[in-house]
Design a protein around this motif. Structure first.
Motif, mmCIF file in Angstrom:
data_model
loop_
_atom_site.group_PDB
_atom_site.id
_atom_site.type_symbol
_atom_site.label_atom_id
_atom_site.label_comp_id
_atom_site.label_asym_id
_atom_site.label_seq_id
_atom_site.Cartn_x
_atom_site.Cartn_y
_atom_site.Cartn_z
ATOM 1 N N GLN A 151 2.026 39.133 -27.471
ATOM 2 C CA GLN A 151 1.918 40.365 -27.562
ATOM 3 C C GLN A 151 3.352 40.863 -27.934
ATOM 4 O OE1 GLN A 151 4.014 40.468 -22.945
ATOM 5 N NE2 GLN A 151 1.841 41.246 -22.547
ATOM 6 N N GLU A 157 -2.731 41.716 -25.379
ATOM 7 C CA GLU A 157 -2.395 42.359 -24.201
ATOM 8 C C GLU A 157 -2.981 42.082 -23.432
ATOM 9 O OE1 GLU A 157 -5.043 45.834 -25.588
ATOM 10 O OE2 GLU A 157 -3.744 46.973 -27.250
ATOM 11 N N ALA A 206 -11.450 37.969 -28.861
ATOM 12 C CA ALA A 206 -12.096 38.862 -28.114
ATOM 13 C C ALA A 206 -11.560 39.916 -26.427
ATOM 14 C CB ALA A 206 -13.740 38.726 -28.062
ATOM 15 N N TYR A 208 -8.496 39.418 -24.908
ATOM 16 C CA TYR A 208 -6.998 40.027 -24.896
ATOM 17 C C TYR A 208 -6.109 40.244 -26.341
ATOM 18 C CZ TYR A 208 -6.483 37.443 -20.838
ATOM 19 O OH TYR A 208 -7.181 37.463 -19.135
ATOM 20 N N GLY A 209 -7.260 40.440 -27.568
ATOM 21 C CA GLY A 209 -6.839 41.246 -28.406
ATOM 22 C C GLY A 209 -6.058 42.527 -28.222
ATOM 23 N N ALA A 210 -5.403 42.855 -28.784
ATOM 24 C CA ALA A 210 -4.484 44.183 -28.754
ATOM 25 C C ALA A 210 -5.724 45.141 -29.472
ATOM 26 C CB ALA A 210 -3.055 44.083 -29.737
ATOM 27 N N LYS A 211 -6.207 45.947 -29.080
ATOM 28 C CA LYS A 211 -6.993 47.247 -29.564
ATOM 29 C C LYS A 211 -6.511 48.007 -30.787
ATOM 30 C CE LYS A 211 -10.222 45.418 -26.326
ATOM 31 N NZ LYS A 211 -9.327 44.254 -25.815
ATOM 32 N N THR A 212 -5.032 48.174 -30.734
ATOM 33 C CA THR A 212 -4.280 49.534 -31.495
ATOM 34 C C THR A 212 -4.133 48.774 -32.898
ATOM 35 O OG1 THR A 212 -2.564 49.314 -30.335
ATOM 36 C CG2 THR A 212 -3.786 51.044 -29.580
ATOM 37 N N GLY A 213 -4.590 46.861 -33.030
ATOM 38 C CA GLY A 213 -3.856 46.465 -34.215
ATOM 39 C C GLY A 213 -1.924 45.811 -33.710
#
Length: 217
Positions: A151, A157, A206, A208-213
């Motif tokens: 995180q 996230e 998929a 909890y992965g950050a969407k903004t990188g």
């Protein structure tokens, strides 16, 4: 799935002789279930009861150390918080998932958990609480720092690390443990376990992965 006074990395604290004694205790649990006694362990491990009491205290202390020793086989790969990237985070999660599936599918863990379930709430001893505290709860304490690092690196996230851990644990375990406890003979080969570990990790990322990188990109 495994309390002394604190959650410790048992494998780094025990001597080789103590590990051999705990392995003997685990074998007895598989063979005899809740008939485990200090006398039986001393006889199987070729040591005195006095030595067992000196090392582990009473029977609950021996059971605690035995559970911790079994749980220590689930490794959490350390991550570099400063240089953490998606590849190293993924590798750490996959190793945890693979090790945990190997441990819970072993004859030793199946026997241990069956005894713990049968004792839960019976007043016989504290084995159920010992397994819960030193198994699932201890593993959460060891993996949550990895999730927190992910995180902080902007790779994951979530608002609640416990909820994130429970999701990952559920994705890894699915119905495997309960089926094994009920006698289902699943094909838990290394290849199958490796594939399940990859699948669970990808599903978790998929969700909890950050969407903004990662931060800084």
């Amino acid at each position: 799935m495994l309390q002394a006074s604190a959650d410790i990395e048992t494998s780094g604290v025990l001597t080789e002789r103590q590990k051999a004694v705990l392995d003997a205790a685990l074998r007895l649990l598989v063979e005899e279930g809740d008939q485990l006694t200090m006398t039986a362990v001393a006889r199987r491990a070729s040591c005195s009861k006095e030595t067992l009491y000196k090392w582990f205290g009473d029977r609950d202390g021996l059971l605690t150390a035995t559970v911790q020793w079994q749980a220590s086989k689930v490794r959490v790969v350390p991550v570099d918080r400063k240089g953490l990237d998606l590849a190293s985070l993924t590798a750490s999660l996959e190793r945890f998932a693979s090790d945990w599936l190997k441990v819970i599918s072993s004859d030793t863990s199946i026997a241990l958990n069956r005894v713990a379930v049968s004792h839960a709430g019976s007043g016989k001893d504290d084995l159920g609480a010992i397994v819960l505290e030193n198994g699932r709860f201890a593993l959460a304490r060891r993996l949550k720092p990895v999730l927190d690092a992910g995180q902080q690196a902007g790779l994951l996230e979530f608002s609640d690390a416990e909820a994130a851990f429970r999701t990952f644990f559920g994705l890894v375990a699915r119905d495997v443990q309960i089926r094994l406890l009920l006698g289902d003979r699943l094909e838990m080969t290394d290849a199958a376990i490796g594939g399940d570990a990859v699948r669970a990790t990808q599903q978790f990322l998929a969700l909890y992965g950050a969407k903004t990188g990662p931060r800084g990109l």
